[in-house]
Write a protein that holds these residues in place. Sequence first.
Motif, mmCIF file in Angstrom:
data_model
loop_
_atom_site.group_PDB
_atom_site.id
_atom_site.type_symbol
_atom_site.label_atom_id
_atom_site.label_comp_id
_atom_site.label_asym_id
_atom_site.label_seq_id
_atom_site.Cartn_x
_atom_site.Cartn_y
_atom_site.Cartn_z
ATOM 1 N N GLN A 1 0.827 -1.210 0.000
ATOM 2 C CA GLN A 1 0.000 0.000 0.000
ATOM 3 C C GLN A 1 0.864 1.265 0.000
ATOM 4 O OE1 GLN A 1 -2.223 -0.957 3.529
ATOM 5 N NE2 GLN A 1 -4.036 -1.585 2.363
ATOM 6 N N ALA A 2 1.921 1.248 0.798
ATOM 7 C CA ALA A 2 2.804 2.412 0.862
ATOM 8 C C ALA A 2 3.433 2.690 -0.494
ATOM 9 C CB ALA A 2 3.882 2.195 1.924
ATOM 10 N N LEU A 3 3.887 1.629 -1.160
ATOM 11 C CA LEU A 3 4.482 1.803 -2.483
ATOM 12 C C LEU A 3 3.432 2.273 -3.489
ATOM 13 C CD1 LEU A 3 6.802 1.520 -4.495
ATOM 14 C CD2 LEU A 3 6.218 -0.904 -4.726
ATOM 15 N N ALA A 4 2.228 1.713 -3.404
ATOM 16 C CA ALA A 4 1.171 2.081 -4.343
ATOM 17 C C ALA A 4 0.781 3.553 -4.182
ATOM 18 C CB ALA A 4 -0.046 1.180 -4.128
ATOM 19 N N ALA B 1 0.506 -1.278 -10.843
ATOM 20 C CA ALA B 1 0.590 -2.742 -10.837
ATOM 21 C C ALA B 1 1.988 -3.207 -11.230
ATOM 22 C CB ALA B 1 -0.451 -3.334 -11.780
ATOM 23 N N ALA B 2 2.571 -2.536 -12.232
ATOM 24 C CA ALA B 2 3.921 -2.910 -12.678
ATOM 25 C C ALA B 2 4.949 -2.637 -11.587
ATOM 26 C CB ALA B 2 4.275 -2.147 -13.949
ATOM 27 N N ALA B 3 4.797 -1.505 -10.895
ATOM 28 C CA ALA B 3 5.742 -1.173 -9.820
ATOM 29 C C ALA B 3 5.660 -2.199 -8.692
ATOM 30 C CB ALA B 3 5.447 0.229 -9.283
ATOM 31 N N LEU B 4 4.455 -2.603 -8.352
ATOM 32 C CA LEU B 4 4.286 -3.614 -7.295
ATOM 33 C C LEU B 4 4.866 -4.961 -7.721
ATOM 34 C CD1 LEU B 4 0.642 -2.704 -6.229
ATOM 35 C CD2 LEU B 4 2.697 -2.425 -4.828
ATOM 36 N N ALA B 5 4.641 -5.328 -8.963
ATOM 37 C CA ALA B 5 5.165 -6.604 -9.457
ATOM 38 C C ALA B 5 6.691 -6.608 -9.450
ATOM 39 C CB ALA B 5 4.638 -6.880 -10.865
ATOM 40 N N ARG B 6 7.299 -5.471 -9.802
ATOM 41 C CA ARG B 6 8.769 -5.405 -9.803
ATOM 42 C C ARG B 6 9.332 -5.587 -8.407
ATOM 43 N NH1 ARG B 6 7.836 -1.321 -13.646
ATOM 44 N NH2 ARG B 6 8.018 0.313 -12.046
ATOM 45 N N ARG B 7 8.605 -5.196 -7.388
ATOM 46 C CA ARG B 7 9.071 -5.374 -6.011
ATOM 47 C C ARG B 7 8.743 -6.762 -5.465
ATOM 48 N NH1 ARG B 7 10.241 -0.250 -3.612
ATOM 49 N NH2 ARG B 7 11.008 0.999 -5.355
ATOM 50 N N GLY B 8 8.128 -7.587 -6.292
ATOM 51 C CA GLY B 8 7.903 -8.979 -5.898
ATOM 52 C C GLY B 8 6.563 -9.281 -5.277
ATOM 53 N N PHE B 9 5.630 -8.341 -5.299
ATOM 54 C CA PHE B 9 4.315 -8.598 -4.720
ATOM 55 C C PHE B 9 3.500 -9.494 -5.651
ATOM 56 C CE2 PHE B 9 5.572 -4.598 -2.686
ATOM 57 C CZ PHE B 9 5.393 -4.949 -1.353
ATOM 58 N N GLY B 10 2.787 -10.435 -5.052
ATOM 59 C CA GLY B 10 1.998 -11.386 -5.819
ATOM 60 C C GLY B 10 0.721 -10.782 -6.370
ATOM 61 N N GLY B 11 0.107 -11.521 -7.283
ATOM 62 C CA GLY B 11 -1.090 -11.033 -7.951
ATOM 63 C C GLY B 11 -2.233 -10.713 -7.005
ATOM 64 N N ASP B 12 -2.436 -11.553 -5.986
ATOM 65 C CA ASP B 12 -3.531 -11.310 -5.045
ATOM 66 C C ASP B 12 -3.323 -10.006 -4.285
ATOM 67 O OD1 ASP B 12 -4.712 -13.631 -5.840
ATOM 68 O OD2 ASP B 12 -4.054 -14.819 -4.125
ATOM 69 N N THR B 13 -2.088 -9.783 -3.841
ATOM 70 C CA THR B 13 -1.788 -8.551 -3.107
ATOM 71 C C THR B 13 -1.952 -7.334 -4.002
ATOM 72 O OG1 THR B 13 -0.224 -9.704 -1.663
ATOM 73 C CG2 THR B 13 -0.017 -7.312 -1.793
ATOM 74 N N VAL B 14 -1.467 -7.437 -5.223
ATOM 75 C CA VAL B 14 -1.592 -6.326 -6.169
ATOM 76 C C VAL B 14 -3.059 -5.999 -6.404
ATOM 77 C CG1 VAL B 14 -1.179 -5.573 -8.545
ATOM 78 C CG2 VAL B 14 0.619 -6.793 -7.283
ATOM 79 N N ALA B 15 -3.875 -7.036 -6.621
ATOM 80 C CA ALA B 15 -5.295 -6.819 -6.885
ATOM 81 C C ALA B 15 -5.987 -6.167 -5.695
ATOM 82 C CB ALA B 15 -5.971 -8.143 -7.227
ATOM 83 N N THR B 16 -5.649 -6.627 -4.486
ATOM 84 C CA THR B 16 -6.247 -6.062 -3.275
ATOM 85 C C THR B 16 -5.912 -4.589 -3.131
ATOM 86 O OG1 THR B 16 -6.189 -8.188 -2.124
ATOM 87 C CG2 THR B 16 -6.297 -6.216 -0.753
ATOM 88 N N VAL B 17 -4.632 -4.265 -3.323
ATOM 89 C CA VAL B 17 -4.188 -2.882 -3.165
ATOM 90 C C VAL B 17 -4.817 -1.981 -4.222
ATOM 91 C CG1 VAL B 17 -2.174 -1.361 -3.321
ATOM 92 C CG2 VAL B 17 -2.038 -3.481 -2.004
ATOM 93 N N LEU B 18 -4.885 -2.451 -5.451
ATOM 94 C CA LEU B 18 -5.459 -1.638 -6.520
ATOM 95 C C LEU B 18 -6.945 -1.366 -6.284
ATOM 96 C CD1 LEU B 18 -3.794 -3.109 -9.744
ATOM 97 C CD2 LEU B 18 -3.368 -0.890 -8.677
ATOM 98 N N ARG B 19 -7.648 -2.349 -5.732
ATOM 99 C CA ARG B 19 -9.074 -2.146 -5.457
ATOM 100 C C ARG B 19 -9.305 -1.036 -4.440
ATOM 101 N NH1 ARG B 19 -9.513 -7.824 -5.731
ATOM 102 N NH2 ARG B 19 -9.287 -7.977 -3.459
#
Length: 197
Positions: free
Chosen positions: A140-143, A163-181
Amino acid sequence: MPGGERRAGVPAVPAAGGPAPGAASSGGDASPEADPTEVARNIVLRLLTMQARTRHELAEALRRRNVPAEVAESVLDRMTEVGLVDDAAFAEAWVSSRQQRKHLSRTGLRQELHRKGVDRDLVAEAIDQVSGEAEVEAAQALAHKKLRSTRGLEPHVQRRRIAAALARRGFGGDTVATVLRELPIGENSADSGETFP
């Protein structure tokens, strides 16, 4: 890698009985008769004075300075005995610092520690201290940081870049989706006056 560079005043170990590289310009710190153990000890202590390092990093620094393997092993064993070299403590501190400052995921932290040569079991112990909640908070902080830097862009572009920034830091798809929502994407135009933590 930090610690690999040659610094003024840090003597190199003589190779095959010859003069130490740079001995003439090091103020007399090194000589053909320099004790390899003392030289290795000085190198390690000076590197540790600059910043904490793993045993692997120190071993690599000694290897690059032509310290005989058995001497390096002995010196590092002694430094470990007295607590100056402690990969477990290093891993714990690294995880805490990097997650807070760089907002890395557990995957990203694990990769960094592996690159630093930390034992797999020690890495696992350090990573286990990162809770699922802490992982989401880091994401969340990075987002939010990325959200601020993408103000004025179309919502779909913001979403893709975050989403790309989160993925580059190694966050999984579920976490990325949760944060984006949960992000107020499309609600943060430059003239909205809205700020984010």
